[in-house]
Design a protein around this motif. Structure first.
Motif, PDB file in Angstrom:
ATOM      1  N   CYS A 121       0.834  -1.202   0.000  1.00  0.00           N
ATOM      2  CA  CYS A 121       0.000   0.000   0.000  1.00  0.00           C
ATOM      3  C   CYS A 121       0.869   1.253   0.000  1.00  0.00           C
ATOM      4  O   CYS A 121       1.971   1.260   0.557  1.00  0.00           O
ATOM      5  N   PRO A 122       0.356   2.317  -0.602  1.00  0.00           N
ATOM      6  CA  PRO A 122       1.146   3.561  -0.653  1.00  0.00           C
ATOM      7  C   PRO A 122       1.169   4.278   0.688  1.00  0.00           C
ATOM      8  O   PRO A 122       0.358   4.001   1.570  1.00  0.00           O
ATOM      9  N   THR A 123       2.110   5.200   0.808  1.00  0.00           N
ATOM     10  CA  THR A 123       2.157   6.110   1.945  1.00  0.00           C
ATOM     11  C   THR A 123       1.796   7.501   1.457  1.00  0.00           C
ATOM     12  O   THR A 123       1.904   7.805   0.268  1.00  0.00           O
ATOM     13  N   ALA A 124       1.359   8.359   2.371  1.00  0.00           N
ATOM     14  CA  ALA A 124       0.974   9.731   2.026  1.00  0.00           C
ATOM     15  C   ALA A 124       1.711  10.681   2.949  1.00  0.00           C
ATOM     16  O   ALA A 124       1.592  10.583   4.174  1.00  0.00           O
ATOM     17  N   ASN A 125       2.484  11.583   2.373  1.00  0.00           N
ATOM     18  CA  ASN A 125       3.228  12.568   3.155  1.00  0.00           C
ATOM     19  C   ASN A 125       2.945  13.963   2.615  1.00  0.00           C
ATOM     20  O   ASN A 125       2.982  14.186   1.396  1.00  0.00           O
ATOM     21  N   ILE A 126       2.670  14.885   3.536  1.00  0.00           N
ATOM     22  CA  ILE A 126       2.369  16.259   3.157  1.00  0.00           C
ATOM     23  C   ILE A 126       3.593  17.129   3.419  1.00  0.00           C
ATOM     24  O   ILE A 126       4.127  17.142   4.526  1.00  0.00           O
ATOM     25  N   SER A 127       4.039  17.812   2.412  1.00  0.00           N
ATOM     26  CA  SER A 127       5.137  18.770   2.578  1.00  0.00           C
ATOM     27  C   SER A 127       4.561  20.183   2.575  1.00  0.00           C
ATOM     28  O   SER A 127       3.584  20.462   1.896  1.00  0.00           O
TER      29      SER A 127
END
Length: 1001
Positions: A558-564
């Protein structure tokens, strides 16, 4: 910016007019020692020697001392007439070429008084194979002349193309998209970012990323010297090598040229790496329009010279079958609703056009004020524009950008002779650079898949969406500005056996700023490629919601989600650099010369960004509040950069054809801004007040990086116009850059924030042995060939480089672990270069520049945290239970033969028409270099476990496997991204032909 530049330049011009001295930068000019002898070899004291720069009438004179020698310092490069007169002997005139930054020794033998002689020592313009042996210099260098630039095929029409034939140098991929057509040059196994470049004595270095700054057309260059070791104390800001350029000037004869170069798609072979059959062949075309004109404004007094070059190029990225297949799978995922907030990708092209336009212009005016004073002023510009820039093989057009780069440079120079043996040299320079990069998409999110990343110099980690330019190297600015003003003053004085030089170099750089992308972006990182998820739709359907920021072992695919962001990506500095030096060339005997000098350099304001020191960095307070003692203070400018340099030159029996050289020295060079850019953005007003931006700190124990070099060599010119040069070089890099990634609980307390720490604790070693052979046979044939056996090692993580920004550590708990030491990424064990010019019947001429080198290394990495330090991306891959080491893998040997065929057609006494054809990579050898897939998770044949690969998956579910029995099975050439920042170097271009015509007079 332009108004500020003009104002500062006017102030400097006014100061110059009040000074009784003037100059070119000392390093550009040459020295000439004339030894006058009788027929028996005895030296003649008191002989009158007059030298005149041909076509300009600039003269100097002196009498020989008790050893029969007359010394002339600070000579502009060019061909000089030498007239010698001595009582009781016949007068004699000769000609000699004084090369840029050279120390030539020329012997004149006088006969009886009744006999008068005129000797022409050059039957053709000076070239690589015809330089005099420098018997009084310990410097290891190669001089490239305008004739060489005109005769040798240059695939990118960059002066650096031919500089690569110098021993101990090698091509490297350009390291910065803001300098799209300046080929980088590696010295001593380095990245090419630690090199000093001066033009007419003025500083031309990029202080953001390092390396060269403004580009110059070959048409604007008179000649240049490439120096690899033992250069004098007047040279600073390098711990690798030095390139010294002298621009062309006008004369009393009108001269000029016009040329046209054409390269089209029909003349290029298919690039089988990134454009294989049956895909349509990638479009390409390029035309170069070139013109020069020079001559007298007032004969004998005032001259001008101007050059212009325009480049009209339409390059492209042609997607491979694998990329198109993955793009179509990505489009299906969007249509099926499996991509967050994206329901359509749009039409997928087979290729994307990348138009590039560039204008290079330079103009120079020379003025002979008097016999003691000569001036010149030069203005140069470089303006270029690229669409769909930074686009690569595994990314859609949304990740590209429109780039504009504008460079300007103005330099004022004068030379003043106080006395026959004392000269003053002044250089005043103002330069500016402005760069913008406007992204094609700003949708607020991006998608990253393994197939996106092909090589360590890729444009980004994203297949579709906003490319924030975060790469395996660093972050690329979307804006950059650099303004630089230089004051340099050098004095040379000869007295008896001593030739003294001392000087000061002050650089004021009020603007050194830019911006990284700082808008919010959600990055979705997928561990598998789109085709995997199309074949296994249940994987994404069962992923947790919301998606985690780190991989979940219960959902490995599964993908990961990161907010910059949101953060302020701006950074700025205002720095001053001061250099002082003194040195002496001591002629102990006519056979033995000692070159000794001491240099001191320091920088003011290197660690002040946006007006703040590191004390304003929120990460420092948070780290100290956690109880960590990792960072105890703030860094300060280094004040102990004293650099002694000593060299010897021994010419047995005062020979003009044989010399032994040796020497050692220290060479300091501050790290460029790019190394610390995250720490600099962290202290701007927005990020410090909002505790936003990256958590990045600089170790307070900063030490300016330096290289300790030692060299020894032998050079001999045979009577039959053969010459051999054998040289050994040792370079030891100390206090080089490394980046440490600390995560809570590993090296720092569990309540501390994750932080990047920049240190200058890396080390490197380079050893090389070079053999160079040159031959010149009249004007019919000349050849230069060199072979270098070398070895370069350093410490790193996923790749090792000298003086670069990718030197991480695999584990902060063991930063000098055995697996982190190995060959540099530019470790070339064997390299052979051949350049030659052959005159054929019917006025045909054939020339070649051919390069052959052994394979360069690369590192196989993994996105898994196999070292258990909480950091992903710095770990070396594990295969069959054994972790691979730094740069354990090797690519393929690089072979490229370039050829030029031309014919001169005389249209009059001074007018010549030259049609020509150039062939690059004549045998169309596939040259991936070390451009192999470096990520074990992104190989075309998927491995069964990225934490410990033991087999390849033969089906999507990996229920059928093939064991990995050899590391060679992991070697897969990646897309040929040599044109990513400009024309490829280590990644060779396929066969390409170029047609052209030149009219000169």
């Amino acid at each position: 910016m332009a108004r500020a530049t003009c104002k500062a330049l006017l102030v400097m011009l006014a100061c110059a007019l009040l000074l009784p001295v003037a100059a070119m930068g000392q390093s550009v000019q040459g020295r000439l020692l004339v030894a006058v002898e009788d027929a028996a070899g005895g030296r003649i004291a008191g002989a009158g020697v007059a030298i005149t720069l041909e076509k300009l009438g600039v003269s100097r004179s002196a009498n020989t001392d008790e050893r029969g020698e007359a010394r002339f310092d600070s000579l502009p490069p060019g061909t000089y007439s030498i007239a010698v007169h001595a009582s009781g002997f016949g007068d004699k005139t000769s000609r000699v070429a004084v090369a840029v930054s050279s120390q030539a020794t020329f012997a004149v033998i006088l006969g009886p008084e009744a006999l008068k002689q005129t000797i022409q020592v050059r039957d053709r313009g000076p070239s690589l194979a015809s330089q005099p042996v420098e018997t009084t210099s310990a410097t290891i260098n190669t001089v490239v002349t305008a004739e060489d630039l005109d005769e040798i095929p240059l695939s990118a029409r960059s002066f650096a193309n031919i500089a690569l034939l110098t021993p101990f140098t090698a091509p490297v991929e350009p390291s910065d998209p803001t300098k799209a057509r300046i080929t980088a040059v590696s010295f001593g196994g380095s990245s090419g970012l630690n090199v000093d470049l001066s033009v007419d004595g003025g500083d031309n270095n990029d202080d953001y990323i390092g390396g060269f700054l403004q580009n110059y057309s070959p048409e604007a260059m008179q000649e240049f010297a490439v120096r690899t070791s033992q250069f004098g104390a007047d040279t600073s800001h390098t711990n690798g090598g030095s390139v010294v350029i002298s621009t062309r000037r006008g004369s009393d004869e009108w001269h000029g040229s016009g040329a046209y170069y054409y390269r089209g798609n029909a003349l290029n072979a298919r690039n089988t790496l990134d454009n294989p059959e049956p895909n349509p062949k990638q479009p390409f075309s390029r035309q170069n329009l070139v013109g020069t004109l020079g001559g007298p404004i007032k004969p004998g007094k005032l001259w001008f010279f101007s050059s212009y070059e325009y480049i009209h190029e339409n390059a492209s990225v042609a997607y491979s079958a694998n990329s198109l297949s993955e793009f179509n799978a990505l489009q299906r995922l969007a249509t099926d609703g499996f991509l967050p907030n994206v329901t359509t990708i749009g039409a997928i092209p087979s290729s994307v056009l990348q138009p590039y336009r560039e204008t290079l212009f330079s103009s120079r005016i020379d003025w002979r004020q008097s016999a003691r004073s000569q001036w010149f002023v030069r203005g140069s510009l470089d303006r270029n524009h690229t669409k769909n820039d930074l686009l690569q093989q595994g990314a859609l057009p949304s990740t590209g950008a429109t780039t504009n780069s504008h460079y300007y440079n103005v330099l004022l120079s004068q030379q003043f002779q106080f006395a026959p043996t004392t000269l003053g040299v002044l250089t005043l320079e103002a330069s500016g650079f402005h760069h913008t990069k406007v992204r094609n998409s700003t949708i607020g999110e991006a998608f990253d898949f393994p197939f996106t990343v092909n090589f360590l110099t890729t444009s980004g980690l994203e297949t579709f969406g906003d490319n924030q330019f975060a790469t395996a190297i660093t972050a690329f600015p979307i804006e950059r500005d650099q303004q630089k003003y230089q004051f340099r003053y050098d004095v040379s004085h000869s007295r008896g056996k001593h030739a003294l030089r001392f000087g000061v170099n002050l650089i004021h750089e009020p603007v050194l700023r830019g911006a990284l992308a700082g808008n919010p972006e959600t990055l979705f990182s997928y561990p598998q490629d789109p085709s995997f998820y199309v074949a296994n739709p249940a994987v994404l359907a069962n992923c947790p919601n919301p998606l985690p920021a780190t991989p979940d072992p219960n959902f490995p695919d599964c993908p990961t989600a990161n907010i910059s962001g949101a953060s302020d990506g701006t950074f700025s500095q205002s720095v001053r650099r001061l250099g002082l030096y003194a040195e002496d060339a001591w002629r102990v005997t006519p056979s033995f010369t000692v070159n000794a000098g001491l240099r001191y350099d320091t920088t003011f304001g290197l660690f002040v960004a946006s007006g703040h020191e590191q004390a304003a960095n929120p990460a420092l307070a948070a780290l100290q509040a956690s109880g960590s003692t990792l960072v105890t203070g703030i860094p300060y400018d280094y004040r102990k950069a004293f650099a002694p340099r000593v060299g010897i030159a021994y010419a047995p029996k005062a020979s003009a054809t044989t010399v032994f050289r040796a020497g050692a020295g220290l060479y300091y060079n501050d790290l460029a801004q790019n190394g610390w850019v995250d720490a600099f953005t962290a202290v701007n007003n927005f990020n410090s007040q909002n505790a936003s931006g990256p958590s990045a700190l600089i170790d307070p124990n900063y030490h300016t990086p330096y290289a300790l070099t030692a060299s020894a060599g032998f050079e001999h010119a045979f009577a039959n116009n053969w010459r051999v040069n054998i040289t050994y070089e040792h370079q030891q890099g100390v206090h080089q850059y490394r980046r440490y990634e600390y995560s809570p609980g590993i090296g720092i307390p569990t309540n501390a924030p994750a932080v990047s720490l920049f240190r200058t604790d890396n080390r490197s070693i380079y050893n090389g042995l070079a053999v160079q052979v040159q031959h010149r046979f009249s004007d019919r044939f000349e050849v230069t060939a060199n072979y270098v056996l070398s070895h370069a090692t350093t410490w790193g993580a996923t790749v090792g480089e000298l003086f670069d920004y990718v030197n991480g550590v695999s584990s902060v708990l063991n930063p000098f672990g055995p697996g982190d030491h190995g060959p540099s990424g530019e470790d070339i064990r064997h390299r052979f270069v051949l350049v030659g010019v052959l005159q054929l019947p019917w006025k045909f001429e054939v020339s070649t520049l051919s390069q052959f080198e052994s394979a360069r290394p690369f590192t196989m990495s993994t996105p898994a945290d196999v070292n258990n330090d909480g950091v992903v991306g710095n770990d070396r891959a594990v295969v069959n239970g054994v972790q691979t080491s730094l740069d354990q893998f090797r690519g393929t040997p690089f072979y490229q033969v370039d050829l030029r065929v031309s014919r001169n057609v005389a249209l009059g006494e001074r007018v010549t028409l030259r049609p020509f054809a150039e062939f690059f990579n004549l045998f169309n050898r596939q040259n991936p270099g070390n451009n192999f897939g470096p990520d074990i998770s992104a190989l075309p044949s998927r491995v069964n476990d990225i934490t410990n690969a033991t087999a390849f998956c033969l089906n999507a579910a990996c229920t059928q496997t093939q064991p990995i029995t050899s590391l060679n099975q992991l070697r897969v050439p990646a897309g040929a991204l040599g044109d990513f920042f400009g024309p490829g170097t280590t990644v060779g271009i396929p066969f390409a032909a170029q047609l052209g015509i030149r009219l000169s007079f």
